[in-house]
Structure formats: C-alpha cells, structure tokens
Design an enzyme around this catalytic site. Structure first.
Site, mmCIF file in Angstrom:
data_model
loop_
_atom_site.group_PDB
_atom_site.id
_atom_site.type_symbol
_atom_site.label_atom_id
_atom_site.label_comp_id
_atom_site.label_asym_id
_atom_site.label_seq_id
_atom_site.Cartn_x
_atom_site.Cartn_y
_atom_site.Cartn_z
ATOM 1 N N LEU A 32 0.866 -1.166 0.000
ATOM 2 C CA LEU A 32 0.000 0.000 0.000
ATOM 3 C C LEU A 32 0.910 1.225 0.000
ATOM 4 O O LEU A 32 1.936 1.240 0.683
ATOM 5 C CB LEU A 32 -0.903 0.022 1.245
ATOM 6 C CG LEU A 32 -1.998 -1.047 1.320
ATOM 7 C CD1 LEU A 32 -2.797 -0.880 2.615
ATOM 8 C CD2 LEU A 32 -2.932 -0.984 0.120
ATOM 9 N N ASP A 33 0.534 2.244 -0.752
ATOM 10 C CA ASP A 33 1.351 3.446 -0.821
ATOM 11 C C ASP A 33 1.552 4.061 0.561
ATOM 12 O O ASP A 33 0.774 3.831 1.489
ATOM 13 C CB ASP A 33 0.699 4.483 -1.737
ATOM 14 C CG ASP A 33 0.688 4.041 -3.194
ATOM 15 O OD1 ASP A 33 1.467 3.130 -3.539
ATOM 16 O OD2 ASP A 33 -0.105 4.591 -3.972
ATOM 17 N N TYR A 34 2.574 4.895 0.653
ATOM 18 C CA TYR A 34 2.929 5.594 1.893
ATOM 19 C C TYR A 34 1.723 6.299 2.503
ATOM 20 O O TYR A 34 1.521 6.283 3.716
ATOM 21 C CB TYR A 34 4.034 6.606 1.571
ATOM 22 C CG TYR A 34 4.632 7.319 2.758
ATOM 23 C CD1 TYR A 34 5.544 6.676 3.600
ATOM 24 C CD2 TYR A 34 4.324 8.648 3.020
ATOM 25 C CE1 TYR A 34 6.118 7.329 4.670
ATOM 26 C CE2 TYR A 34 4.895 9.320 4.091
ATOM 27 C CZ TYR A 34 5.790 8.652 4.911
ATOM 28 O OH TYR A 34 6.357 9.308 5.974
ATOM 29 N N THR A 75 -1.524 5.618 1.718
ATOM 30 C CA THR A 75 -2.729 4.795 1.644
ATOM 31 C C THR A 75 -2.878 3.988 2.930
ATOM 32 O O THR A 75 -1.895 3.500 3.484
ATOM 33 C CB THR A 75 -2.668 3.852 0.433
ATOM 34 O OG1 THR A 75 -2.569 4.637 -0.764
ATOM 35 C CG2 THR A 75 -3.908 2.985 0.354
ATOM 36 N N HIS A 79 0.616 1.279 -7.591
ATOM 37 C CA HIS A 79 -0.237 2.481 -7.683
ATOM 38 C C HIS A 79 -1.449 2.252 -8.587
ATOM 39 O O HIS A 79 -1.941 3.186 -9.228
ATOM 40 C CB HIS A 79 0.551 3.693 -8.208
ATOM 41 C CG HIS A 79 1.843 3.951 -7.500
ATOM 42 N ND1 HIS A 79 1.924 4.192 -6.137
ATOM 43 C CD2 HIS A 79 3.118 4.011 -7.962
ATOM 44 C CE1 HIS A 79 3.184 4.390 -5.802
ATOM 45 N NE2 HIS A 79 3.929 4.276 -6.878
#
Length: 242
Positions: free
Chosen positions: A100-102, A104, A187
């Site tokens: 998961l993104d930073y 998210t 992403h």
C-alpha cells in the site's frame, strides 16, 4: 524434497516469485555452491544461503494490519523510515503481501508463508481488493463504465470488477467511490482513476477477500485464525472467488 524457491519463500525471506529472481541473479547458495537456475530441489539437511546469510525454516505466521498513513509497506527501508513490519511484535521474519502506498491506509496482510502470499496476490484466484477512494471531481457513468471495461496502465490492461459511487459533494467538488480489483499493480487504483481524468485525494483499502478492518483501529493488528488461513488455501484448490 522441495523446490529451492519454495524453501526460500517458506523461510519468510520473500515471496516465491522473488525467490525465483534471487536464484536467477546468482544470490543463492546450496551447500556452498551458487545456484542460478530454477528446478533444483532441496531438503531440510541442505544449507541454503541468500546473500551469504543462512536461512532457517520457521513456523508460519499470519497477521492482519490496519495500515496507518505515513508507514512504508516493506520489511525494511534504506532511508530508515518506519515500516509495517516495525508495527508487528514478532521474532519471526515476515513481509507484507503486496504494497500500500505511503499515504494509503487499510487492510494489509503480512506473513512468512510464500504460498499463502501468492494466493492472495495472484489475479487467477480472483480475490477481491476493495478500496474506498476520495477523488477530485464529480465522476459520472461514462468514467465508471470505462473503469469496468478496462484502462491501460504501464502497458497493461486492467479493469475494476465493481465500481460503486458512494457519495458526491458539489461544494468541495469531490466524489467517494468504492472500487474492487483483482490485480495489485504498483499504484494501480490511482493510475486507473488518472486514466479517466480524476486525481485520488485519499485512498483506503477496506477489504482483501474475507479480511476487513473490523475491530482494528489505525495501526492495530491481529493474528489470523486457523480457519481464515484454511479458507484462503481452500480457494487455491477450488480456484473460486474468496
């Protein structure tokens, strides 16, 4: 006897796919001999080293984390930033299943079981990854239909299995959208919305298969039950949706 890549994955170092790449890169030794081709089989008596560090076969563990914002989805970070593994109190060597993104938040599974991780990640098993996205702009039916039909990101066609408009706010010019995917490209959700003209302002993963955030506040985690692990493995046997 087991395939070398499976033995490495079961040690908790990485997924089986990553283990295969480690072998191809010549970073794996068996009994002191560099192995660079797939297909080698080993047993518990063989000494296996990755980057000259011996691996150990440990018990399999499974965690569900409500990932907070501002934490890296990795087992380590060269910049010294906090990672999701830092949030789990365990002596086992674990890694997150996917990323998961930073910025998210939401459902993230961690384990040292490469086979389990592959079932969760691989699109052939059709495991739902459900996200709630806050986007800039008022999304309409044509854009929603395009997400369902498929868009091209990074030279790959991906599509949402479901898209549901939850809310629109004309004053702030934003929409809240629930989107379900089966892949897990880098992403992916943000890029999919960008393809139809919308910027994602906030993103949360609400569910992965049977796993949701019930009872977990941001930053909290729990171990998976034996039954939950069995359900995931049963999905591999039946190859039906979880």
């Amino acid at each position: 006897m087991e395939r070398l890549q499976k033995m490495i994955a079961n040690s908790g170092i990485c997924s089986r796919r990553k283990a295969e790449q480690l072998i191809k890169d010549g970073r794996v030794k068996v009994n002191g001999i560099v192995i660079s081709e797939l297909g080698v089989k080993v047993d518990g008596k063989d000494k296996i080293e990755v980057d000259d560090i011996a691996i150990s076969n440990q018990g399999k563990v499974y965690y569900l984390l409500n990932k907070p914002r501002g934490v890296i989805s990795s087992a380590s970070d060269e910049k010294g930033r906090k990672t999701v593994v830092d949030l789990i109190q365990t002596e086992m060597r674990i890694y997150p299943i996917g990323r998961l993104d930073y910025d998210t938040t939401g459902v993230l599974l961690l384990t040292n079981d490469g086979e389990f991780a592959n079932i969760i990640m691989h699109p052939q098993y059709q495991i739902d990854k459900v996200y709630i996205a806050k986007i800039r702009g008022i999304i309409k039916g044509d854009a929603i239909n395009q997400l369902k039909k498929g868009v091209i990101i990074d030279n790959k066609k991906v599509r949402a299995t479901r898209v549901k408009l939850k809310k629109i706010d004309m004053k702030t010019n934003t929409s809240i959208v629930e989107i379900t995917i089966h892949e897990g490209h880098n992403h992916q959700v943000k890029k999919m919305f960008a393809c139809v003209g919308f910027e994602v302002l906030k993103l949360k993963r609400e569910r992965v298969g049977i796993f949701d955030l019930t009872g977990l506040r941001s930053g909290e985690y729990r171990k998976l039950t034996t039954k939950e692990v069995q359900i995931v493995y049963s999905n591999k046997k039946s190859n039906t949706k979880v």
